[in-house]
Write a protein that holds these residues in place. Structure first.
Motif, PDB file in Angstrom:
ATOM      1  N   LEU B 514       0.849  -1.221   0.000  1.00 26.98           N
ATOM      2  CA  LEU B 514       0.000   0.000   0.000  1.00 26.98           C
ATOM      3  C   LEU B 514       0.863   1.240   0.000  1.00 26.98           C
ATOM      4  CD1 LEU B 514      -2.845   1.302   0.221  1.00 26.98           C
ATOM      5  CD2 LEU B 514      -2.543   1.234   2.716  1.00 26.98           C
ATOM      6  N   GLU B 515       0.552   2.127  -0.926  1.00 24.88           N
ATOM      7  CA  GLU B 515       1.204   3.431  -0.953  1.00 24.88           C
ATOM      8  C   GLU B 515       0.139   4.504  -0.769  1.00 24.88           C
ATOM      9  OE1 GLU B 515       5.162   3.002  -3.774  1.00 24.88           O
ATOM     10  OE2 GLU B 515       3.515   4.290  -4.390  1.00 24.88           O
ATOM     11  N   LEU B 516       0.387   5.424   0.193  1.00 25.17           N
ATOM     12  CA  LEU B 516      -0.570   6.522   0.392  1.00 25.17           C
ATOM     13  C   LEU B 516       0.008   7.768  -0.237  1.00 25.17           C
ATOM     14  CD1 LEU B 516      -1.721   5.942   4.097  1.00 25.17           C
ATOM     15  CD2 LEU B 516      -2.867   5.234   1.988  1.00 25.17           C
ATOM     16  N   GLU B 517      -0.790   8.432  -1.073  1.00 27.39           N
ATOM     17  CA  GLU B 517      -0.338   9.672  -1.704  1.00 27.39           C
ATOM     18  C   GLU B 517      -0.941  10.845  -0.942  1.00 27.39           C
ATOM     19  OE1 GLU B 517      -0.799   9.890  -5.894  1.00 27.39           O
ATOM     20  OE2 GLU B 517       0.150   7.937  -6.254  1.00 27.39           O
ATOM     21  N   VAL B 518      -0.038  11.668  -0.393  1.00 31.87           N
ATOM     22  CA  VAL B 518      -0.517  12.843   0.351  1.00 31.87           C
ATOM     23  C   VAL B 518       0.007  14.089  -0.327  1.00 31.87           C
ATOM     24  CG1 VAL B 518      -0.643  11.579   2.527  1.00 31.87           C
ATOM     25  CG2 VAL B 518       1.431  12.839   1.953  1.00 31.87           C
ATOM     26  N   THR B 519      -0.736  15.188  -0.192  1.00 29.36           N
ATOM     27  CA  THR B 519      -0.271  16.454  -0.777  1.00 29.36           C
ATOM     28  C   THR B 519       0.545  17.203   0.262  1.00 29.36           C
ATOM     29  OG1 THR B 519      -2.278  17.537  -0.061  1.00 29.36           O
ATOM     30  CG2 THR B 519      -2.273  16.664  -2.303  1.00 29.36           C
ATOM     31  N   GLU B 520       1.322  18.154  -0.275  1.00 36.63           N
ATOM     32  CA  GLU B 520       2.148  18.956   0.640  1.00 36.63           C
ATOM     33  C   GLU B 520       1.290  19.699   1.648  1.00 36.63           C
ATOM     34  OE1 GLU B 520       4.765  21.605  -1.572  1.00 36.63           O
ATOM     35  OE2 GLU B 520       4.392  20.289  -3.283  1.00 36.63           O
ATOM     36  N   GLY B 541       5.094  -0.207   7.690  1.00 35.07           N
ATOM     37  CA  GLY B 541       5.487  -0.704   6.373  1.00 35.07           C
ATOM     38  C   GLY B 541       4.771  -0.054   5.221  1.00 35.07           C
ATOM     39  N   VAL B 542       3.780   0.786   5.519  1.00 33.11           N
ATOM     40  CA  VAL B 542       3.032   1.481   4.454  1.00 33.11           C
ATOM     41  C   VAL B 542       3.946   2.515   3.821  1.00 33.11           C
ATOM     42  CG1 VAL B 542       1.024   2.924   3.956  1.00 33.11           C
ATOM     43  CG2 VAL B 542       0.860   1.102   5.652  1.00 33.11           C
ATOM     44  N   LYS B 543       3.918   2.586   2.447  1.00 33.04           N
ATOM     45  CA  LYS B 543       4.742   3.567   1.745  1.00 33.04           C
ATOM     46  C   LYS B 543       3.996   4.878   1.635  1.00 33.04           C
ATOM     47  CE  LYS B 543       7.789   0.342   0.797  1.00 33.04           C
ATOM     48  NZ  LYS B 543       8.627   0.118   1.992  1.00 33.04           N
ATOM     49  N   ILE B 544       4.763   5.986   1.633  1.00 33.53           N
ATOM     50  CA  ILE B 544       4.143   7.309   1.550  1.00 33.53           C
ATOM     51  C   ILE B 544       4.748   8.043   0.360  1.00 33.53           C
ATOM     52  CG2 ILE B 544       3.645   9.462   2.790  1.00 33.53           C
ATOM     53  CD1 ILE B 544       2.642   7.050   4.349  1.00 33.53           C
ATOM     54  N   SER B 545       3.845   8.551  -0.516  1.00 30.58           N
ATOM     55  CA  SER B 545       4.312   9.389  -1.615  1.00 30.58           C
ATOM     56  C   SER B 545       3.842  10.806  -1.372  1.00 30.58           C
ATOM     57  CB  SER B 545       3.702   8.940  -2.950  1.00 30.58           C
ATOM     58  OG  SER B 545       4.038   7.620  -3.201  1.00 30.58           O
ATOM     59  N   ILE B 546       4.658  11.766  -1.863  1.00 35.43           N
ATOM     60  CA  ILE B 546       4.227  13.151  -1.769  1.00 35.43           C
ATOM     61  C   ILE B 546       3.748  13.545  -3.154  1.00 35.43           C
ATOM     62  CG2 ILE B 546       6.565  14.135  -2.015  1.00 35.43           C
ATOM     63  CD1 ILE B 546       5.494  16.114   0.251  1.00 35.43           C
ATOM     64  N   ASP B 547       2.493  13.927  -3.187  1.00 38.58           N
ATOM     65  CA  ASP B 547       1.784  14.137  -4.461  1.00 38.58           C
ATOM     66  C   ASP B 547       1.915  15.578  -4.924  1.00 38.58           C
ATOM     67  OD1 ASP B 547       0.293  13.389  -6.587  1.00 38.58           O
ATOM     68  OD2 ASP B 547      -1.607  13.142  -5.494  1.00 38.58           O
ATOM     69  N   ASP B 548       1.822  15.801  -6.222  1.00 39.50           N
ATOM     70  CA  ASP B 548       1.823  17.159  -6.814  1.00 39.50           C
ATOM     71  C   ASP B 548       2.971  18.002  -6.293  1.00 39.50           C
ATOM     72  OD1 ASP B 548      -0.548  16.352  -7.977  1.00 39.50           O
ATOM     73  OD2 ASP B 548      -1.775  17.258  -6.399  1.00 39.50           O
ATOM     74  N   PHE B 549       4.142  17.395  -6.179  1.00 35.89           N
ATOM     75  CA  PHE B 549       5.261  18.110  -5.564  1.00 35.89           C
ATOM     76  C   PHE B 549       5.675  19.292  -6.415  1.00 35.89           C
ATOM     77  CE2 PHE B 549       9.656  18.934  -4.338  1.00 35.89           C
ATOM     78  CZ  PHE B 549       9.525  18.987  -2.960  1.00 35.89           C
ATOM     79  N   GLY B 550       5.975  20.404  -5.715  1.00 36.02           N
ATOM     80  CA  GLY B 550       6.461  21.582  -6.423  1.00 36.02           C
ATOM     81  C   GLY B 550       5.398  22.622  -6.638  1.00 36.02           C
ATOM     82  N   THR B 551       4.132  22.295  -6.359  1.00 41.05           N
ATOM     83  CA  THR B 551       3.079  23.297  -6.588  1.00 41.05           C
ATOM     84  C   THR B 551       2.720  24.047  -5.322  1.00 41.05           C
ATOM     85  OG1 THR B 551       1.436  21.580  -6.210  1.00 41.05           O
ATOM     86  CG2 THR B 551       2.018  22.031  -8.488  1.00 41.05           C
TER      87      THR B 551
END
Lengths: 164, 653
Positions: B514-520, B541-551
């Motif tokens: 499982l990967e959770l995508e969170v915004t800044e 163990g859950v993966k975390i992605s940072i979504d829409d990075f740079g905006t």
């Protein structure tokens, strides 16, 4: 109607009383003189018992200083007598057989029911019974009459009156 | 006091009554003074007797006198003597024995004459005169005795009168004393009344004073009710009252009503940065400026916080806008607070209505315009348009539909592959929510997620999506990862981590898939909850992605606090790859940063081979976009069934 009759009778009365009075036939017991309009004897008015009785009699009961209890007196109203002889003065000088004299204002006769009594308890008064005439006030009717003034005016054995 | 007064007045009554009685008594006594009948009668009797004697005497010597005259005198005498038998004189005589005997003697003397007179000659009478003479002096005594009795009676009466007079005097004195006491009491009573009057007067004065005080307090209270305590400006309460009045007046003269709402931009930041004191000073300075504009016949209000309002009537739209601009200019001037220059702008929402006369609607319309202005950015002025209301209503409808949709299970999950940039093998699928609306058809998240976030329905929705995605992924033959978007709203819920873990457990999906995508922006909150939640999940163990990075406003310090697993480069940079060199540099920067932080970089929105090649050249690990597959309700067969299965199939065909 009644009023007219009364007025008429008044007129008739005055006509009858004016001038000469009829002469009494019996023994003259009362002689009136002085300021009177109606006469029957040489400028005087003389009366016997009968001529007075003809004028109409009145009576009342009263107590008095001279009798025990109440006494019934009968006689002629003094006011009526004054009217009859046409008295014009203010006082009447009353003289008794024993020469007792008292002066009575004529106003007394208007104010009080004063009579010239000639009967006591239904009997003619003789001289020895204070007759023939006794001026009597209704002493019981008013407290003010229980007074020496009115007692002294109450002459008995009256024989003469002079209007002055 | 009153009892004494009543007693005295009663005594006065009694005394006066008694005096009347005394006067009557006196009158009775006075009456007695004029009664002397006894003496009078006695005197008469005696004088008559003497006179009779003299007549008899005269008869004896004068021959000419008739006996009849004598008889008359005798009768008169007899009548007088009768007085002794009854009446007052009778009583007097009966009361005294001597007098009684005298009366009997006189009676017998006179009776003798009465019987014998006519038979008697002159000499007989002469002889009899001697007998009669004997009675002369006793009769005189009788007369004087009667007089004495009457005088005594008069004396008595006098004495009684005297006594009555004393009583009368005493009663009069009592009357005078009582009157004096009454006078004194009345004087005291009057004094008391005067005192009471003065007390009442002073009470009334005090009352007047407290009334005035109350009035001034009331005035202050009224002022407080209608004024803001911080800025002294008219407050919200006043605003609503004046709005109603303005509407009434405008309706009569057929004018339009203008309502403007001002909301300061980034006021919260001022508070956060310089403290609430500075925020309050800023508000005061703003209000001071607004008041100093002294807009005639128009009124400014502070509705609360950093919200202000302006109310007017009879303005055209352009006039209203220029007025709003003027106010903005005043507000936008820099402020010096604690030796620091602070700049602040404001957004304005305006409504000008010729027809709408409901105050709450006008306020709502202005608020909608303000909302629009705020959405567009700082310092914007917006005039209310019907479409804003429509949009609001639309979102209301959407909210309603959304609530129904959760119940009716109208939400579905679409999957878009994320591939390895180089091998183009499917690395994971991103679960994307779709709404199959019964009337509008397929709806994309942009059209309803904001509403779901606003209403809080995102929690339920997010949970559903997560559950569906995990259940789906758990069935796959190939253990590719599944990426699920998490809204900042979900992250700020303390129960979120527990929810995720229980779903994983329930569906049997291994945590590392499982990967959770969170915004800044999820991390830019005061609360530490999102940070704690992510750390907790990652430790499981859950993966975390940072979504829409740079905006957004990424803070490197925050990034360092969570070791993210992946960074998603926003598609806007990918799309600009061919045209803008900046984009290349940014992507290079991000991939470089990712590498140095041990993160993977994912590029979104890859649509062309050229873009892919550039990204490969920039060292981007993963790619996502139409080039590899659109979001679809199903996933590739090789993942679902396994490569082996696919190979078998190919062989069979």
């Amino acid at each position: 109607m009644r009023l007219i009759v009364m007025l008429l009778s008044l007129v008739v009365c005055t006509q009858v009383w004016a001038g000469e009075l009829t002469k009494p036939t019996g023994k003259v017991l009362l002689t009136m003189s002085g300021k009177i309009e109606n006469t029957n004897d040489n400028g005087k008015a003389v009366f016997d018992i009968a001529s007075l009785e003809k004028l109409g009699v009145v009576s009342f009961q009263t107590s008095s200083p001279w009798y025990n209890g109440r006494t019934n007196f009968t006689g002629i109203s003094m006011q009526k007598l004054m009217d009859y002889v046409g008295a014009k003065g203010t006082v009447v000088k009353v003289t008794a057989l024993n020469d007792y004299t008292t002066v009575i204002p004529l106003s007394d006769f208007k104010n009080y029911n004063v009579i010239l009594a000639f009967k006591i308890n239904g009997e003619y008064m003789r001289v020895r019974d204070k007759g023939p005439f006794f001026i009597v006030y209704p002493y019981d009717s008013l407290p003010e009459l229980n007074n020496q003034i009115y007692y002294s005016r109450s002459a008995w054995q009256v024989s003469r009156m002079s209007i002055e | 006091m009153n009892r004494i007064l009543a007693g005295i007045i009663f005594s006065l009554f009694i005394s006066t009554g008694y005096i009347s009685f005394l006067v009557h008594e006196r009158q009775q006594e006075l009456q007695k003074l004029s009664r002397y009948t006894d003496s009078w009668s006695a005197a008469q009797l005696v004088s008559e007797y003497y006179r009779f004697e003299s007549w008899l005497g005269l008869y004896t010597i004068v021959d000419t006198m008739e006996l009849d005259d004598v008889r008359l005198r005798l009768d008169i005498m007899l009548s007088q003597s009768d007085l002794m038998k009854g009446g007052d004189l009778g009583h007097y005589i009966d009361s005294n024995k001597a007098h009684h005997e005298l009366a009997l003697q006189l009676q017998s003397t006179l009776e003798y004459l009465d019987v014998h007179l006519e038979k008697m000659d002159r000499s007989d009478i002469k002889e009899y005169l001697k007998v009669m003479h004997e009675l002369d002096s006793p009769l005189s005594r009788l007369s004087s005795g009667a007089l004495d009795k009457d005088v005594n009676s008069i004396n008595n009466a006098n004495h009684n009168i005297q006594t009555l007079y004393y009583i009368y005097s005493a009663t009069s004195v009592l009357l005078i004393i009582l009157s004096a006491i009454l006078g004194v009491l009345i004087f005291f009573q009057n004094r008391n009344i005067l005192k009471a009057h003065l007390q009442v007067k002073s009470l009334a004065e005090e009352l007047q004073k407290s009334k005035e005080k109350l009035q001034s307090q009331n005035a202050k209270l009224e002022y407080d009710v209608y004024h803001d305590s911080l800025t002294e400006m008219n407050n919200r309460h006043f605003f609503w009252e004046n709005l109603t009045k303005t509407i009434e007046v405008a309706e009569k003269v057929n004018h339009s009503v203008a309502v403007m709402l001002f909301d300061l931009d980034r006021f919260k930041e001022v508070n956060d940065t310089y403290g609430h004191d500075a925020g309050d000073i800023l508000l005061r300075q703003i209000s001071h400026r607004l008041v100093s504009m002294s807009l005639a016949s128009d009124t400014l209000y502070r509705l609360g916080g950093d919200e202000f309002a302006f109310l007017s009537s009879g303005l055209t739209e352009s006039q209203a806008v220029s007025r709003a601009q003027k106010i903005c200019e005043f507000i936008n001037q820099p402020y010096t607070i604690y030796n620091t220059i602070i700049n602040i702008t404001t957004c304005v929402g305006i409504v000008i209505s010729e027809t709408e006369r409901r105050s709450d609607y006008l306020y709502k319309f202005a608020d909608l315009a303000l909302y629009e202005a705020k959405n567009e950015g700082s310092g914007k002025i917006k005039v209310f348009r019907q479409r804003m209301l429509d949009k609001l209503q639309e979102s209301r409808t959407l909210e309603h539909d959304m609530a129904m949709a959760i119940v009716n299970k109208e939400f579905v999950v679409y999957y878009q592959p994320i591939v390895d940039s180089f091998s183009r093998e499917i690395y994971s699928y991103e679960a994307l929510i779709r709404w199959i609306h019964p009337l509008k058809g397929l709806l994309l998240p942009d059209s309803f997620i904001p509403v779901a976030e606003k209403t809080g329905m995102i929690n339920e929705m997010g949970k559903t999506v997560l559950e569906m995605a995990c259940r789906e992924a758990a069935t796959w033959a190939v253990p590719a990862k599944i990426s699920v978007n998490v809204s900042p709203v979900q992250l700020s819920s303390k129960t979120f981590a527990g929810t995720v873990l229980s779903i994983l457990k329930e569906t049997g999906l291994p945590t590392e898939r499982l990967e959770l995508e969170v915004t800044e922006s999820s991390l830019f909150t005061e609360s530490t909850t999102p940070m704690n939640t992510l750390n907790k999940l990652r430790s499981q163990g859950v993966k975390i992605s940072i979504d829409d990075f740079g905006t957004g406003y990424s803070s490197l310090s925050r990034l360092s606090r969570i070791a993210f697993d992946k960074i998603k480069i926003d598609k806007s940079f990918v799309h600009s790859l061919a045209t803008q060199e900046d984009a290349i540099n940014i992507i290079k920067l991000i991939t470089g940063m990712a590498k140095s932080l041990n993160m993977k970089a994912i590029a979104e929105g890859v649509e062309t081979q050229e873009q892919l090649e550039s990204l490969q050249a920039l060292g981007c690990d993963f790619a996502q976009g139409y080039l590899f597959g659109k979001p679809q309700p199903h996933i590739a067969a090789e993942i679902r069934n396994g490569y082996q299965e696919q190979l078998n199939c190919e062989r069979l065909s």
